[in-house]
Design a protein around this motif. Structure first.
Motif, PDB file in Angstrom:
ATOM      1  N   SER A 281       0.802  -1.218   0.000  1.00 49.35           N
ATOM      2  CA  SER A 281       0.000   0.000   0.000  1.00 49.35           C
ATOM      3  C   SER A 281       0.838   1.274   0.000  1.00 49.35           C
ATOM      4  CB  SER A 281      -0.938   0.019   1.206  1.00 49.35           C
ATOM      5  OG  SER A 281      -0.197  -0.037   2.403  1.00 49.35           O
ATOM      6  N   ILE A 282       2.146   1.143   0.201  1.00 48.47           N
ATOM      7  CA  ILE A 282       2.995   2.340   0.161  1.00 48.47           C
ATOM      8  C   ILE A 282       3.385   2.694  -1.261  1.00 48.47           C
ATOM      9  CG2 ILE A 282       3.886   1.940   2.479  1.00 48.47           C
ATOM     10  CD1 ILE A 282       6.484   0.962   1.213  1.00 48.47           C
ATOM     11  N   LYS A 283       3.009   1.837  -2.212  1.00 50.81           N
ATOM     12  CA  LYS A 283       3.314   2.101  -3.611  1.00 50.81           C
ATOM     13  C   LYS A 283       2.022   2.263  -4.389  1.00 50.81           C
ATOM     14  CE  LYS A 283       7.630  -0.487  -3.925  1.00 50.81           C
ATOM     15  NZ  LYS A 283       8.370  -1.501  -4.702  1.00 50.81           N
ATOM     16  N   ASP A 284       2.112   2.862  -5.574  1.00 52.11           N
ATOM     17  CA  ASP A 284       0.931   2.913  -6.424  1.00 52.11           C
ATOM     18  C   ASP A 284       1.124   2.143  -7.731  1.00 52.11           C
ATOM     19  OD1 ASP A 284       1.557   6.426  -7.284  1.00 52.11           O
ATOM     20  OD2 ASP A 284       2.663   4.589  -7.758  1.00 52.11           O
ATOM     21  N   LYS A 285       2.302   1.588  -7.901  1.00 52.73           N
ATOM     22  CA  LYS A 285       2.563   0.822  -9.124  1.00 52.73           C
ATOM     23  C   LYS A 285       3.677  -0.178  -8.867  1.00 52.73           C
ATOM     24  CE  LYS A 285       4.326   1.589 -13.837  1.00 52.73           C
ATOM     25  NZ  LYS A 285       4.768   2.633 -14.799  1.00 52.73           N
ATOM     26  N   ASN A 286       3.523  -1.364  -9.435  1.00 50.67           N
ATOM     27  CA  ASN A 286       4.597  -2.344  -9.399  1.00 50.67           C
ATOM     28  C   ASN A 286       4.600  -3.085 -10.725  1.00 50.67           C
ATOM     29  OD1 ASN A 286       6.736  -3.861  -8.399  1.00 50.67           O
ATOM     30  ND2 ASN A 286       5.395  -5.427  -7.535  1.00 50.67           N
ATOM     31  N   GLU A 287       5.796  -3.238 -11.284  1.00 49.26           N
ATOM     32  CA  GLU A 287       5.915  -3.791 -12.621  1.00 49.26           C
ATOM     33  C   GLU A 287       6.821  -5.012 -12.605  1.00 49.26           C
ATOM     34  OE1 GLU A 287       6.945  -0.605 -15.189  1.00 49.26           O
ATOM     35  OE2 GLU A 287       6.914  -1.808 -17.008  1.00 49.26           O
ATOM     36  N   ASP A 288       6.430  -6.034 -13.353  1.00 50.37           N
ATOM     37  CA  ASP A 288       7.267  -7.228 -13.480  1.00 50.37           C
ATOM     38  C   ASP A 288       7.082  -7.774 -14.886  1.00 50.37           C
ATOM     39  OD1 ASP A 288       7.533 -10.433 -11.704  1.00 50.37           O
ATOM     40  OD2 ASP A 288       8.726  -9.539 -13.294  1.00 50.37           O
ATOM     41  N   GLY A 289       7.991  -7.392 -15.762  1.00 48.67           N
ATOM     42  CA  GLY A 289       7.890  -7.854 -17.143  1.00 48.67           C
ATOM     43  C   GLY A 289       6.641  -7.329 -17.817  1.00 48.67           C
ATOM     44  N   ARG A 290       5.806  -8.222 -18.310  1.00 47.06           N
ATOM     45  CA  ARG A 290       4.578  -7.821 -19.011  1.00 47.06           C
ATOM     46  C   ARG A 290       3.445  -7.450 -18.052  1.00 47.06           C
ATOM     47  NH1 ARG A 290       1.957 -11.487 -21.501  1.00 47.06           N
ATOM     48  NH2 ARG A 290       2.899 -13.315 -20.503  1.00 47.06           N
ATOM     49  N   PHE A 291       3.654  -7.658 -16.778  1.00 45.02           N
ATOM     50  CA  PHE A 291       2.596  -7.471 -15.783  1.00 45.02           C
ATOM     51  C   PHE A 291       2.852  -6.225 -14.937  1.00 45.02           C
ATOM     52  CE2 PHE A 291       0.736 -11.551 -16.624  1.00 45.02           C
ATOM     53  CZ  PHE A 291       1.796 -12.331 -17.048  1.00 45.02           C
ATOM     54  N   THR A 292       1.827  -5.391 -14.825  1.00 42.78           N
ATOM     55  CA  THR A 292       1.900  -4.195 -13.987  1.00 42.78           C
ATOM     56  C   THR A 292       0.642  -4.123 -13.145  1.00 42.78           C
ATOM     57  OG1 THR A 292       3.155  -3.010 -15.691  1.00 42.78           O
ATOM     58  CG2 THR A 292       2.164  -1.683 -13.944  1.00 42.78           C
ATOM     59  N   VAL A 293       0.830  -3.874 -11.864  1.00 39.14           N
ATOM     60  CA  VAL A 293      -0.322  -3.681 -10.980  1.00 39.14           C
ATOM     61  C   VAL A 293      -0.334  -2.233 -10.527  1.00 39.14           C
ATOM     62  CG1 VAL A 293       0.971  -4.567  -8.988  1.00 39.14           C
ATOM     63  CG2 VAL A 293      -1.516  -4.461  -8.914  1.00 39.14           C
ATOM     64  N   PHE A 294      -1.512  -1.632 -10.575  1.00 42.14           N
ATOM     65  CA  PHE A 294      -1.714  -0.257 -10.147  1.00 42.14           C
ATOM     66  C   PHE A 294      -2.641  -0.260  -8.941  1.00 42.14           C
ATOM     67  CE2 PHE A 294       0.176   1.885 -13.750  1.00 42.14           C
ATOM     68  CZ  PHE A 294       0.059   0.960 -14.794  1.00 42.14           C
ATOM     69  N   LEU A 295      -2.310   0.583  -7.959  1.00 45.74           N
ATOM     70  CA  LEU A 295      -3.135   0.679  -6.757  1.00 45.74           C
ATOM     71  C   LEU A 295      -3.599   2.117  -6.559  1.00 45.74           C
ATOM     72  CD1 LEU A 295      -4.303  -0.494  -4.122  1.00 45.74           C
ATOM     73  CD2 LEU A 295      -2.079  -0.041  -3.050  1.00 45.74           C
ATOM     74  N   ASN A 296      -4.891   2.292  -6.389  1.00 42.73           N
ATOM     75  CA  ASN A 296      -5.480   3.594  -6.090  1.00 42.73           C
ATOM     76  C   ASN A 296      -6.149   3.464  -4.726  1.00 42.73           C
ATOM     77  OD1 ASN A 296      -7.176   5.836  -5.801  1.00 42.73           O
ATOM     78  ND2 ASN A 296      -7.555   5.973  -7.994  1.00 42.73           N
ATOM     79  N   LYS A 297      -5.423   3.867  -3.687  1.00 40.28           N
ATOM     80  CA  LYS A 297      -5.914   3.656  -2.315  1.00 40.28           C
ATOM     81  C   LYS A 297      -7.157   4.482  -2.031  1.00 40.28           C
ATOM     82  CE  LYS A 297      -1.937   4.520  -0.321  1.00 40.28           C
ATOM     83  NZ  LYS A 297      -1.003   4.435  -1.475  1.00 40.28           N
ATOM     84  N   SER A 298      -7.218   5.676  -2.540  1.00 37.94           N
ATOM     85  CA  SER A 298      -8.375   6.529  -2.240  1.00 37.94           C
ATOM     86  C   SER A 298      -9.654   5.933  -2.820  1.00 37.94           C
ATOM     87  CB  SER A 298      -8.152   7.945  -2.764  1.00 37.94           C
ATOM     88  OG  SER A 298      -7.990   7.933  -4.177  1.00 37.94           O
ATOM     89  N   ALA A 299      -9.527   5.258  -3.956  1.00 38.16           N
ATOM     90  CA  ALA A 299     -10.686   4.627  -4.580  1.00 38.16           C
ATOM     91  C   ALA A 299     -10.859   3.175  -4.154  1.00 38.16           C
ATOM     92  CB  ALA A 299     -10.561   4.690  -6.107  1.00 38.16           C
ATOM     93  N   LYS A 300      -9.909   2.675  -3.379  1.00 36.48           N
ATOM     94  CA  LYS A 300      -9.900   1.262  -2.976  1.00 36.48           C
ATOM     95  C   LYS A 300     -10.018   0.373  -4.210  1.00 36.48           C
ATOM     96  CE  LYS A 300     -11.619   1.677   1.772  1.00 36.48           C
ATOM     97  NZ  LYS A 300     -11.994   3.093   1.830  1.00 36.48           N
TER      98      LYS A 300
END
Lengths: 113, 113
Positions: free
Chosen positions: B52-71
């Protein structure tokens, strides 16, 4: 290194019968858990263990018992099978209690008639 | 009451295009999020995670985005490949939850040639 193993792969039970689903891991993980997967429901936690001799209930524990006598093994017992327990069961393990990255076994598909 | 929701049960995407999978959560105590991938007759396997301290994490072809305010979090797969055809589960973890992951219901991704 086999990871997490589960037996059997498939099982058919009659209502009222009992059985034990076996789970073993060879990674020396402290944390082990059992989930069931049902259509539209994702995976739901049945029971979990944070170490040998320590177990606790998850989200859907009714009708199931567990014990953890060794680090490696975490069997799940169905006391008196019911059709509502028809599901796919997954065992998982992780390093430490806070290890959210869990390693899953291949699953046991159980049908209760 | 499901605390992690994947509202799209299925997604069809053409090979080479982007797949976007969405996940919403209701528990503000969740501080770690994971995506698992599952092929038929196999257990889920860990794909990617984000704190939760990050808003993006990338690993090769896969990227996860986190928007905490919107859950809300999303998983992007670029480019999509036929081997990506699987069920993807979003999962969340709270710090005091003793390793108990909360899973969404899953999204079936089909990558077409």
């Amino acid at each position: 290194n086999a990871g997490v193993t589960q037996t059997p792969k498939f099982q058919v039970l009659k209502t009222g019968q009992s059985m034990t689903l076996q789970c073993a891991q060879d990674m020396n993980h402290e944390y082990m858990s059992w989930y069931r997967q049902d259509p539209g429901m994702g995976l739901r936690l049945i029971h979990y263990s944070v170490g040998a001799g320590i177990t606790d209930q998850g989200e859907v524990p009714n009708g199931y018992n567990v014990s953890r006598s060794t680090t490696e093994d975490f069997p799940l017992r169905l006391l008196s099978a019911a059709p509502s327990q028809t599901s796919v069961y997954f065992c998982a393990s992780s390093v430490g209690v806070g290890g959210a990255q869990q390693y899953f076994g291949p699953g046991t598909r159980l049908t209760v008639t | 009451d499901q605390q992690v929701k994947q509202n799209s049960p299925s997604l069809s995407v053409q090979e080479g295009r982007i797949s976007i999978l969405n996940c919403d959560y209701t528990n503000s105590m969740f501080d770690y999020f994971l995506w698992y991938k599952k092929y038929p007759a196999e257990g889920p396997t860990f794909l990617i995670s984000i704190s939760s301290i990050k808003d993006k994490n990338e690993d090769g072809r896969f990227t996860v985005f986190l928007n905490k305010s919107a859950k809300h979090l999303s998983l992007h797969i670029v480019p999509s490949q036929p081997g990506d055809s699987a069920v993807y589960f979003c999962a969340a973890f709270a710090p005091d939850s003793w390793g108990k992951l909360q899973f969404g219901a899953g999204t079936q991704v089909v990558v077409t040639p």
